[in-house]
Design an enzyme around this catalytic site. Sequence first.
Site, PDB file in Angstrom:
ATOM      1  N   ASN A  87      48.731  46.095  40.246  1.00 27.41           N
ATOM      2  CA  ASN A  87      47.767  46.480  39.218  1.00 27.41           C
ATOM      3  C   ASN A  87      47.591  45.437  38.116  1.00 27.41           C
ATOM      4  O   ASN A  87      46.477  45.235  37.638  1.00 27.41           O
ATOM      5  CB  ASN A  87      48.206  47.809  38.580  1.00 27.41           C
ATOM      6  CG  ASN A  87      47.496  48.062  37.270  1.00 27.41           C
ATOM      7  OD1 ASN A  87      46.342  48.468  37.242  1.00 27.41           O
ATOM      8  ND2 ASN A  87      48.182  47.779  36.149  1.00 27.41           N
ATOM      9  N   TYR A 152      37.744  35.014  37.034  1.00 25.08           N
ATOM     10  CA  TYR A 152      38.312  36.360  37.227  1.00 25.08           C
ATOM     11  C   TYR A 152      37.766  36.983  38.514  1.00 25.08           C
ATOM     12  O   TYR A 152      38.526  37.456  39.367  1.00 25.08           O
ATOM     13  CB  TYR A 152      37.964  37.222  36.012  1.00 25.08           C
ATOM     14  CG  TYR A 152      38.311  38.682  36.151  1.00 25.08           C
ATOM     15  CD1 TYR A 152      39.618  39.094  36.394  1.00 25.08           C
ATOM     16  CD2 TYR A 152      37.329  39.673  36.027  1.00 25.08           C
ATOM     17  CE1 TYR A 152      39.937  40.443  36.509  1.00 25.08           C
ATOM     18  CE2 TYR A 152      37.636  41.017  36.142  1.00 25.08           C
ATOM     19  CZ  TYR A 152      38.939  41.394  36.383  1.00 25.08           C
ATOM     20  OH  TYR A 152      39.254  42.728  36.499  1.00 25.08           O
ATOM     21  N   SER A 155      39.170  35.294  41.545  1.00 23.93           N
ATOM     22  CA  SER A 155      40.566  35.668  41.839  1.00 23.93           C
ATOM     23  C   SER A 155      40.615  37.031  42.523  1.00 23.93           C
ATOM     24  O   SER A 155      41.382  37.245  43.466  1.00 23.93           O
ATOM     25  CB  SER A 155      41.424  35.661  40.562  1.00 23.93           C
ATOM     26  OG  SER A 155      41.080  36.721  39.688  1.00 23.93           O
ATOM     27  N   LYS A 156      39.771  37.953  42.068  1.00 22.10           N
ATOM     28  CA  LYS A 156      39.785  39.306  42.643  1.00 22.10           C
ATOM     29  C   LYS A 156      39.063  39.341  43.991  1.00 22.10           C
ATOM     30  O   LYS A 156      39.420  40.136  44.864  1.00 22.10           O
ATOM     31  CB  LYS A 156      39.150  40.294  41.656  1.00 22.10           C
ATOM     32  CG  LYS A 156      39.931  40.472  40.361  1.00 22.10           C
ATOM     33  CD  LYS A 156      41.245  41.210  40.591  1.00 22.10           C
ATOM     34  CE  LYS A 156      41.861  41.632  39.255  1.00 22.10           C
ATOM     35  NZ  LYS A 156      43.032  42.506  39.433  1.00 22.10           N
TER      36      LYS A 156
HETATM   37  P1  NAP Z   1      45.524  46.091  30.455  1.00 22.06           P
HETATM   38  O1  NAP Z   1      45.256  47.323  29.664  1.00 22.06           O
HETATM   39  O2  NAP Z   1      45.161  44.774  29.873  1.00 22.06           O
HETATM   40  O3  NAP Z   1      47.070  46.058  30.884  1.00 22.06           O
HETATM   41  C1  NAP Z   1      47.507  44.955  31.643  1.00 22.06           C
HETATM   42  C2  NAP Z   1      48.891  45.201  32.173  1.00 22.06           C
HETATM   43  O4  NAP Z   1      49.270  44.045  32.943  1.00 22.06           O
HETATM   44  C3  NAP Z   1      49.922  45.387  31.077  1.00 22.06           C
HETATM   45  O5  NAP Z   1      50.862  46.333  31.505  1.00 22.06           O
HETATM   46  C4  NAP Z   1      50.550  44.003  30.980  1.00 22.06           C
HETATM   47  O6  NAP Z   1      51.930  44.100  30.663  1.00 22.06           O
HETATM   48  C5  NAP Z   1      50.444  43.472  32.397  1.00 22.06           C
HETATM   49  N1  NAP Z   1      50.368  42.022  32.442  1.00 22.06           N
HETATM   50  C6  NAP Z   1      49.333  41.220  32.067  1.00 22.06           C
HETATM   51  N2  NAP Z   1      49.649  39.928  32.245  1.00 22.06           N
HETATM   52  C7  NAP Z   1      50.902  39.913  32.760  1.00 22.06           C
HETATM   53  C8  NAP Z   1      51.793  38.869  33.144  1.00 22.06           C
HETATM   54  N3  NAP Z   1      51.486  37.556  33.036  1.00 22.06           N
HETATM   55  N4  NAP Z   1      53.003  39.213  33.623  1.00 22.06           N
HETATM   56  C9  NAP Z   1      53.357  40.499  33.715  1.00 22.06           C
HETATM   57  N5  NAP Z   1      52.571  41.541  33.354  1.00 22.06           N
HETATM   58  C10 NAP Z   1      51.358  41.231  32.874  1.00 22.06           C
HETATM   59  O7  NAP Z   1      44.834  46.148  31.900  1.00 22.06           O
HETATM   60  P2  NAP Z   1      43.832  47.237  32.531  1.00 22.06           P
HETATM   61  O8  NAP Z   1      42.536  47.148  31.810  1.00 22.06           O
HETATM   62  O9  NAP Z   1      44.538  48.538  32.668  1.00 22.06           O
HETATM   63  O10 NAP Z   1      43.589  46.598  33.978  1.00 22.06           O
HETATM   64  C11 NAP Z   1      44.476  46.856  35.068  1.00 22.06           C
HETATM   65  C12 NAP Z   1      43.899  46.234  36.323  1.00 22.06           C
HETATM   66  O11 NAP Z   1      42.584  46.764  36.570  1.00 22.06           O
HETATM   67  C13 NAP Z   1      43.717  44.712  36.233  1.00 22.06           C
HETATM   68  O12 NAP Z   1      44.046  44.114  37.471  1.00 22.06           O
HETATM   69  C14 NAP Z   1      42.233  44.542  35.957  1.00 22.06           C
HETATM   70  O13 NAP Z   1      41.745  43.307  36.431  1.00 22.06           O
HETATM   71  C15 NAP Z   1      41.652  45.721  36.716  1.00 22.06           C
HETATM   72  N6  NAP Z   1      40.347  46.163  36.190  1.00 22.06           N
HETATM   73  C16 NAP Z   1      40.236  46.685  34.929  1.00 22.06           C
HETATM   74  C17 NAP Z   1      38.993  47.111  34.461  1.00 22.06           C
HETATM   75  C18 NAP Z   1      38.819  47.697  33.071  1.00 22.06           C
HETATM   76  O14 NAP Z   1      37.650  47.925  32.660  1.00 22.06           O
HETATM   77  N7  NAP Z   1      39.872  47.956  32.323  1.00 22.06           N
HETATM   78  C19 NAP Z   1      37.861  46.999  35.283  1.00 22.06           C
HETATM   79  C20 NAP Z   1      38.008  46.453  36.562  1.00 22.06           C
HETATM   80  C21 NAP Z   1      39.265  46.050  37.003  1.00 22.06           C
HETATM   81  P3  NAP Z   1      52.573  43.653  29.243  1.00 22.06           P
HETATM   82  O15 NAP Z   1      51.532  43.886  28.187  1.00 22.06           O
HETATM   83  O16 NAP Z   1      53.777  44.504  29.130  1.00 22.06           O
HETATM   84  O17 NAP Z   1      52.869  42.225  29.423  1.00 22.06           O
END
Ligand code: NAP
Length: 249
Positions: A87, A152, A155-156
Amino acid sequence: MSNGLSGRTALVTGATAGIGYAVALQLAAQGAEVVVHGRDAERGAKTVQDIENAGGRARFVAADLSDADDVRRLADEAGEVDILINNAGIYPVAPTFDTTDADFDAQINVNLRAPYVLVQKLVPGMLARGEGAVVNLSTVAASTPADGAGIYGASKAGLDLLTKSWADEFGARGVRFNAVSPGPTKTAGTADFGPDGIEAMGRTTALGRAADPDEIASAITFLASPAASYINGAILDVDGGRPAIRPVA
Ligand code: NAP
């Protein structure tokens, strides 16, 4: 609490916030023991506490996914897992001419290489047991260009292709690989998209709103569960639907 996943162990990367946090709580509510991963120890401890308060079982392992050796250590500390949720992801927005080598490497390493390394380390155990499920997090930006999100999306898109490759390579041996492709979702990571940023993106969907993390997590939890036993190699859009092209009045 349902017990559909009791006896199983799940590793959820990036479970200290956003979609990963919601997935960790849902998998634990289904009876799985959850290895909560992230970098922030305080939020990791809170995620574990929230799971335990709800009657589930969890432990936290910190690791920086941009470092392949640290990803391998994470896998070693997680031990045998039956479910892997790739994730964690980063999505900095920058036009091509403003993107540095470090920006490029960080996105490829966290979003693409870390899932690859975790599959190398953890899927052999699933194959030995003849059962397992991996769910990767994709994005609508993997198939539709988004301003400033080319690396981005690339990568995905790479992760989507790996998902299908692994589904083919390992499916007949009992391990399923799928991806969920979320639309705009209200998380910590999208909070800085500016005033009303994520909600404005949400209004471009057919449902006309951004998602809550739980709405993405429920699709991930489903794909990880035995209820999805014949789903393999799917990239599931959980994006509120794309709007129809309507005639200009
Ligand atoms: P988020 O709120 O930014 O949270 C990201 C998580 O990833 C946090 O737990 C963070 O942990 C961890 N993380 C980030 N960089 C890291 C690193 N270098 N090493 C270890 N842990 C790391 O993310 P989200 O919005 O929930 O997104 C989750 C996934 O869904 C991602 O793959 C994103 O691309 C995908 N996505 C999100 C959206 C959206 O609108 N939110 C849309 C499409 C896809 P720490 O803070 O503890 O380091």
